[in-house]
Design a protein around this motif. Structure first.
Motif, mmCIF file in Angstrom:
data_model
loop_
_atom_site.group_PDB
_atom_site.id
_atom_site.type_symbol
_atom_site.label_atom_id
_atom_site.label_comp_id
_atom_site.label_asym_id
_atom_site.label_seq_id
_atom_site.Cartn_x
_atom_site.Cartn_y
_atom_site.Cartn_z
ATOM 1 N N GLN A 106 0.845 -1.209 0.000
ATOM 2 C CA GLN A 106 0.000 0.000 0.000
ATOM 3 C C GLN A 106 0.870 1.244 0.000
ATOM 4 O OE1 GLN A 106 -0.615 -2.657 1.787
ATOM 5 N NE2 GLN A 106 -2.750 -2.835 2.434
ATOM 6 N N ASN A 107 1.953 1.174 0.774
ATOM 7 C CA ASN A 107 2.854 2.321 0.818
ATOM 8 C C ASN A 107 3.560 2.518 -0.529
ATOM 9 O OD1 ASN A 107 6.044 3.100 1.798
ATOM 10 N ND2 ASN A 107 4.363 4.472 2.321
ATOM 11 N N TYR A 108 3.968 1.409 -1.167
ATOM 12 C CA TYR A 108 4.689 1.546 -2.437
ATOM 13 C C TYR A 108 3.791 2.147 -3.517
ATOM 14 C CZ TYR A 108 7.823 -1.641 -0.002
ATOM 15 O OH TYR A 108 8.638 -2.214 0.926
ATOM 16 N N GLU A 109 2.473 1.901 -3.398
ATOM 17 C CA GLU A 109 1.567 2.545 -4.350
ATOM 18 C C GLU A 109 1.635 4.059 -4.225
ATOM 19 O OE1 GLU A 109 -2.453 1.187 -4.751
ATOM 20 O OE2 GLU A 109 -1.781 -0.900 -4.939
ATOM 21 N N VAL A 110 1.738 4.523 -2.991
ATOM 22 C CA VAL A 110 1.861 5.971 -2.795
ATOM 23 C C VAL A 110 3.213 6.454 -3.331
ATOM 24 C CG1 VAL A 110 1.712 7.858 -1.141
ATOM 25 C CG2 VAL A 110 0.466 5.747 -0.706
ATOM 26 N N VAL A 111 4.271 5.676 -3.061
ATOM 27 C CA VAL A 111 5.598 6.036 -3.574
ATOM 28 C C VAL A 111 5.544 6.159 -5.093
ATOM 29 C CG1 VAL A 111 8.001 5.288 -3.815
ATOM 30 C CG2 VAL A 111 6.776 4.849 -1.688
ATOM 31 N N TRP A 112 4.885 5.209 -5.709
ATOM 32 C CA TRP A 112 4.786 5.168 -7.169
ATOM 33 C C TRP A 112 4.085 6.429 -7.697
ATOM 34 C CZ3 TRP A 112 6.865 2.216 -10.883
ATOM 35 C CH2 TRP A 112 6.263 2.183 -12.146
ATOM 36 N N THR A 113 2.892 6.712 -7.183
ATOM 37 C CA THR A 113 2.141 7.852 -7.726
ATOM 38 C C THR A 113 2.830 9.176 -7.399
ATOM 39 O OG1 THR A 113 0.720 7.698 -5.801
ATOM 40 C CG2 THR A 113 -0.146 6.794 -7.816
ATOM 41 N N GLU A 114 3.380 9.302 -6.192
ATOM 42 C CA GLU A 114 4.114 10.529 -5.853
ATOM 43 C C GLU A 114 5.287 10.722 -6.817
ATOM 44 O OE1 GLU A 114 4.034 12.943 -3.000
ATOM 45 O OE2 GLU A 114 1.993 12.192 -3.114
ATOM 46 N N SER A 115 6.034 9.649 -7.064
ATOM 47 C CA SER A 115 7.223 9.753 -7.913
ATOM 48 C C SER A 115 6.834 10.111 -9.346
ATOM 49 C CB SER A 115 8.012 8.441 -7.914
ATOM 50 O OG SER A 115 8.287 8.040 -6.598
ATOM 51 N N LEU A 116 5.775 9.475 -9.860
ATOM 52 C CA LEU A 116 5.332 9.784 -11.222
ATOM 53 C C LEU A 116 5.032 11.266 -11.345
ATOM 54 C CD1 LEU A 116 2.767 6.971 -12.190
ATOM 55 C CD2 LEU A 116 5.167 7.125 -12.847
ATOM 56 N N SER A 117 4.280 11.764 -10.385
ATOM 57 C CA SER A 117 3.829 13.136 -10.503
ATOM 58 C C SER A 117 4.988 14.121 -10.312
ATOM 59 C CB SER A 117 2.666 13.341 -9.530
ATOM 60 O OG SER A 117 2.796 14.524 -8.832
ATOM 61 N N LEU A 118 5.853 13.851 -9.364
ATOM 62 C CA LEU A 118 7.001 14.747 -9.152
ATOM 63 C C LEU A 118 7.963 14.697 -10.343
ATOM 64 C CD1 LEU A 118 7.489 13.975 -5.390
ATOM 65 C CD2 LEU A 118 7.156 16.269 -6.315
ATOM 66 N N ALA A 119 8.166 13.485 -10.879
ATOM 67 C CA ALA A 119 9.082 13.351 -12.015
ATOM 68 C C ALA A 119 8.538 14.102 -13.224
ATOM 69 C CB ALA A 119 9.284 11.877 -12.350
ATOM 70 N N THR B 212 8.536 12.976 2.022
ATOM 71 C CA THR B 212 7.548 13.674 2.853
ATOM 72 C C THR B 212 6.145 13.200 2.473
ATOM 73 O OG1 THR B 212 7.449 15.544 1.320
ATOM 74 C CG2 THR B 212 8.940 15.755 3.185
ATOM 75 N N GLY B 213 5.921 12.902 1.186
ATOM 76 C CA GLY B 213 4.604 12.457 0.742
ATOM 77 C C GLY B 213 4.298 11.039 1.180
ATOM 78 N N ALA B 214 5.133 10.081 0.731
ATOM 79 C CA ALA B 214 4.843 8.674 0.997
ATOM 80 C C ALA B 214 5.187 8.310 2.439
ATOM 81 C CB ALA B 214 5.625 7.786 0.037
ATOM 82 N N GLY B 215 6.111 9.063 3.036
ATOM 83 C CA GLY B 215 6.515 8.750 4.394
ATOM 84 C C GLY B 215 5.584 9.374 5.416
ATOM 85 N N PHE B 216 5.225 10.631 5.157
ATOM 86 C CA PHE B 216 4.586 11.381 6.233
ATOM 87 C C PHE B 216 3.314 12.102 5.816
ATOM 88 C CE2 PHE B 216 8.995 10.604 6.968
ATOM 89 C CZ PHE B 216 8.972 10.051 8.233
ATOM 90 N N GLY B 217 2.812 11.766 4.623
ATOM 91 C CA GLY B 217 1.541 12.327 4.194
ATOM 92 C C GLY B 217 1.565 13.830 3.953
ATOM 93 N N LYS B 218 2.753 14.403 3.779
ATOM 94 C CA LYS B 218 2.861 15.838 3.489
ATOM 95 C C LYS B 218 3.238 15.992 2.022
ATOM 96 C CE LYS B 218 2.683 17.172 7.896
ATOM 97 N NZ LYS B 218 1.483 17.848 8.374
ATOM 98 N N HIS B 219 2.309 16.493 1.242
ATOM 99 C CA HIS B 219 2.547 16.562 -0.202
ATOM 100 C C HIS B 219 2.976 17.963 -0.619
ATOM 101 C CE1 HIS B 219 0.696 12.592 -0.419
ATOM 102 N NE2 HIS B 219 -0.145 13.077 0.468
ATOM 103 N N PHE B 220 4.072 18.031 -1.342
ATOM 104 C CA PHE B 220 4.552 19.320 -1.842
ATOM 105 C C PHE B 220 4.807 19.196 -3.339
ATOM 106 C CE2 PHE B 220 5.902 18.961 2.576
ATOM 107 C CZ PHE B 220 5.393 20.139 3.109
ATOM 108 N N PRO B 221 4.449 20.225 -4.107
ATOM 109 C CA PRO B 221 4.743 20.164 -5.540
ATOM 110 C C PRO B 221 6.245 20.274 -5.771
ATOM 111 C CG PRO B 221 3.877 22.319 -4.964
ATOM 112 C CD PRO B 221 3.802 21.482 -3.726
ATOM 113 N N PHE B 222 6.700 19.833 -6.939
ATOM 114 C CA PHE B 222 8.119 19.930 -7.254
ATOM 115 C C PHE B 222 8.537 21.400 -7.338
ATOM 116 C CE2 PHE B 222 11.578 20.414 -10.286
ATOM 117 C CZ PHE B 222 12.537 19.630 -9.673
ATOM 118 N N GLU B 223 9.752 21.662 -6.908
ATOM 119 C CA GLU B 223 10.285 23.018 -6.969
ATOM 120 C C GLU B 223 11.659 22.942 -7.599
ATOM 121 O OE1 GLU B 223 10.731 24.445 -3.021
ATOM 122 O OE2 GLU B 223 9.397 26.133 -3.309
#
Ligand code: HEM
Ligand SMILES: *[C@@H]1O[C@H](CO)[C@@H](O)[C@H](O)[C@H]1NC(C)=O
Ligand SMILES: *[C@@H]1O[C@H](CO)[C@@H](O)[C@H](O)[C@H]1NC(C)=O
Ligand SMILES: *[C@@H]1O[C@H](CO)[C@@H](O)[C@H](O)[C@H]1NC(C)=O
Length: 558
Positions: A165-178, A207-218
């Motif tokens: 379940q966590n890796y799914e979040v890692v996956w989507t966070e990474s796709l979007s940030l990349a 911060t996103g997948a670990g701690f639920g804090k989502h930040f856009p790429f900068e």
């Protein structure tokens, strides 16, 4: 009188110190000789903090001395990351095992995969040398800084946080940030901030997948001055960027000296930031605790951590509040530079190898045929198919292993089979798997073992692109995430992050080196390979020291 004392005193103390070190060195040498393995002697322990700041610079000049003065064990072994430059040479000269004697300790290096596996297996005979990681205790004891029973309790809880379940979040966070990072890169003609941007990406995935804090790429140029009164991410980023200083002084001492420091001083700001980060952690912890009755699936590392700890607490084996904070920091620390440095090496390798980019891109296109933003959005289906992307990561880690592994005999004596010999190791002996040698041993990896060639990881004829299989290295021959009970619990977390990011970057785009004036393509590729090979070293971990010296440019693939 006073000035004579001022001159004499340092000389006298230095002399006494040098004498003391010589005595220790002689004693350690005696101990090492008894073990019966080849021995090399160096005058300064390579973990000596002052020396680690100077080692490369001092040795650079000493190597210029003629003959033996400029070429001896001191110049060869007395700096961090010597393994990287040495690769297999020392083991070829001295065999499967040798000892480096220092005034502080003896360091046994082993390159025999069977022996290495044995060391990992016998966790109580060869525990972690937590003296080396103690500085990670800044916010509390954590998985990286405990041993024995305490470690078992913490490991069980932390390992349970890494779920599909966590890796799914890692996956989507990474796709979007990349995606956003690529957009930033492709708008510019000339990027010399790749390393910095990749660091931002890996921080935001955490911060996103670990701690639920989502930040856009900068992007590098979009980054505002990290301010104390920012947010969780800014505080964390500031702490991670200054962690050597903070770990050296410790947040408690920082807090105590803060009233005496001018407000604008870096130390004062850091001290305030540590306090701020602690406040954020407390808020997050309280929030998680209050969600206890919640039955929604837990997806972030943080919620798993708190809930697992509460469950274990019923059996008397939960984490204390301070241990929770310690582990929150530890996860951030362990997951940040490791992935970021690996990304940086990989992007530069790729830039110097257009053929590998085309090969990876072939796979990504086979896995996803439409170029919508939501392509590749099925983690459980897409991730296992992108083995070429993963091979890029494995191959990079093979040659540039960022995290060194150190075990030791602690207060015990241990016998260890090395090939046909049995060595009796006395207390206080460091036991180090020679990963840089094992990872490049031609008898394991073939005659091109020093070449960066990701396709070596793919099983021949295992299927068409998108359905290939990876080879599995034999036990003890690939130590990128370490092995045994104390390996990296986030191995898959980092793989998922890497693969998702690479899949976005290389699907429709490719990266090239911006040539310096008058430079041919081949020369620019040689320049980047030279920078990777000859300008990598340890700050905390192994990294490219000056990646900003290379400019990269992204173009659309046809
Ligand atoms: C490319 C990325 C990574 C590499 C190469 C890597 C490698 C390693 C290695 C070699 C160890 C063992 C260290 C030792 O024996 O002293 C380790 C431990 C650890 N890693 Fe990673 N790591 C990576 C990413 C991550 C990430 C993303 C996280 C967290 C989100 C993480 C968390 C940890 C933790 C908590 C430990 C301590 C385990 C223990 O002591 O039981 N790592 N890692
Ligand atoms: C250093 O000395 C060793 C032998 O002791 C020799 O094989 C090696 O080529 C020397 N290296 C340099 C750079 O002179
Ligand atoms: C991913 O694909 C599998 C198999 O086709 C499907 O069962 C699953 O629901 C999909 N998941 C998502 C998030 O689309
Ligand atoms: C690294 O430096 C050495 C010595 O200067 C040189 O022979 C070697 O070719 C360099 N590596 C690369 C990849 O250019």
């Amino acid at each position: 009188m006073a000035s004579a004392a001022a001159i004499l005193w340092p000389i006298i103390s230095l002399t006494i110190w040098a004498l003391y070190c010589s005595v220790c060195l002689a004693r350690n040498y005696q101990v090492a000789r008894k073990i019966g393995l080849p021995v090399r002697v160096i005058p300064i322990d390579h973990t000596n903090a002052v020396w680690t700041l100077l080692d490369r610079k001092v040795l650079y000049y000493i190597r210029k001395l003629p003959g033996f003065l400029g070429n001896n064990s001191f110049t060869r072994y007395n700096f961090r990351t010597w393994e990287l430059h040495d690769r297999c040479s020392s083991h070829h000269e001295m065999g499967d095992a040798f000892i480096i004697v220092t005034p502080f300790r003896n360091w046994l290096y082993i390159s025999n995969p069977a022996t290495i596996t044995e060391v990992f297996r016998r966790r109580t005979d060869f525990p972690q040398c937590i003296e080396l990681t103690e500085i990670l205790d800044v916010f509390g004891k954590n998985l990286g800084t405990v041993e024995g029973r305490q470690w078992q309790v913490q490991r069980k809880i932390i390992a349970s946080c890494f779920t599909e379940q966590n890796y799914e979040v890692v996956w989507t966070e990474s796709l979007s940030l990349a995606h956003d990072m690529l957009e930033y890169w492709t708008k510019k003609r000339d990027i010399s901030s790749s390393a910095d941007d990749l660091r931002t990406l890996s921080l935001h995935v955490l911060t996103g997948a670990g701690f639920g804090k989502h930040f856009p790429f900068e992007g590098h140029d979009e980054r505002t001055e990290t301010s104390v009164s920012g947010n969780y991410k800014n505080a964390l980023q500031m702490i991670l960027e200054n962690c050597i200083l903070i770990m050296g002084i410790g947040p408690k001492v920082l807090a105590r000296i803060r009233p005496f420091l001018p407000k604008a001083w870096k130390l004062a700001i850091l001290s305030e930031t540590c306090a701020e980060f602690q406040r954020y952690m407390t808020i997050m912890y309280e929030e998680e605790k209050s969600k206890q009755a919640d039955t929604a699936p837990v997806r972030t590392l943080m919620s798993s951590l708190v809930r697992a700890s509460q469950v274990e607490a019923k059996t008397g084996a939960g984490l204390t509040e301070r241990e929770i904070y310690g582990n929150m920091f530890m996860l951030n620390f362990a997951g940040h530079d490791t992935t970021a440095h690996t990304f940086t090496f990989a992007i530069h390798f790729l830039a110097a190898h257009p053929d590998v980019q085309a090969w990876v891109s072939e796979e990504i296109r086979a896995v996803h045929t439409d170029s919508q933003r939501d392509a590749l959005n099925n983690y459980s289906v897409d991730f296992p198919r992108l083995v070429r992307c993963l091979a890029v990561m494995l191959e990079t880690l093979r040659l540039y292993t960022p995290v060194p592994v150190a075990k030791w005999t602690d207060k015990g004596t241990a016998s260890l089979r090395i090939g046909s010999k049995i060595a009796l190791l006395p207390p206080n002996t460091m036991v180090i798997p020679s990963y840089a040698a094992v990872h490049t041993d031609p008898s394991i990896w073939g005659s091109d073992s020093l070449e960066w060639r990701p396709s070596r990881w793919i099983k021949a004829n295992s299927g068409p692109p998108g359905n290939e299989e990876l080879i599995v290295p034999s036990d003890g021959s690939f130590l990128g995430w370490s092995e045994g009970a104390r390996n990296c619990p986030a191995k898959k977390f980092s793989q998922v992050e890497f693969v998702a990011t690479l899949a976005i970057l290389l699907r429709d785009w490719h990266v090239d080196i911006v040539p310096e004036s008058g430079e041919s393509l081949v020369d620019s590729q040689k320049r980047v390979m030279d920078l990777i090979e000859n300008d990598s070293g340890a700050v905390l971990l192994l990294q490219m020291l000056h990646p900003e010296r290379v400019s990269l440019v992204w173009s659309k693939s046809t």
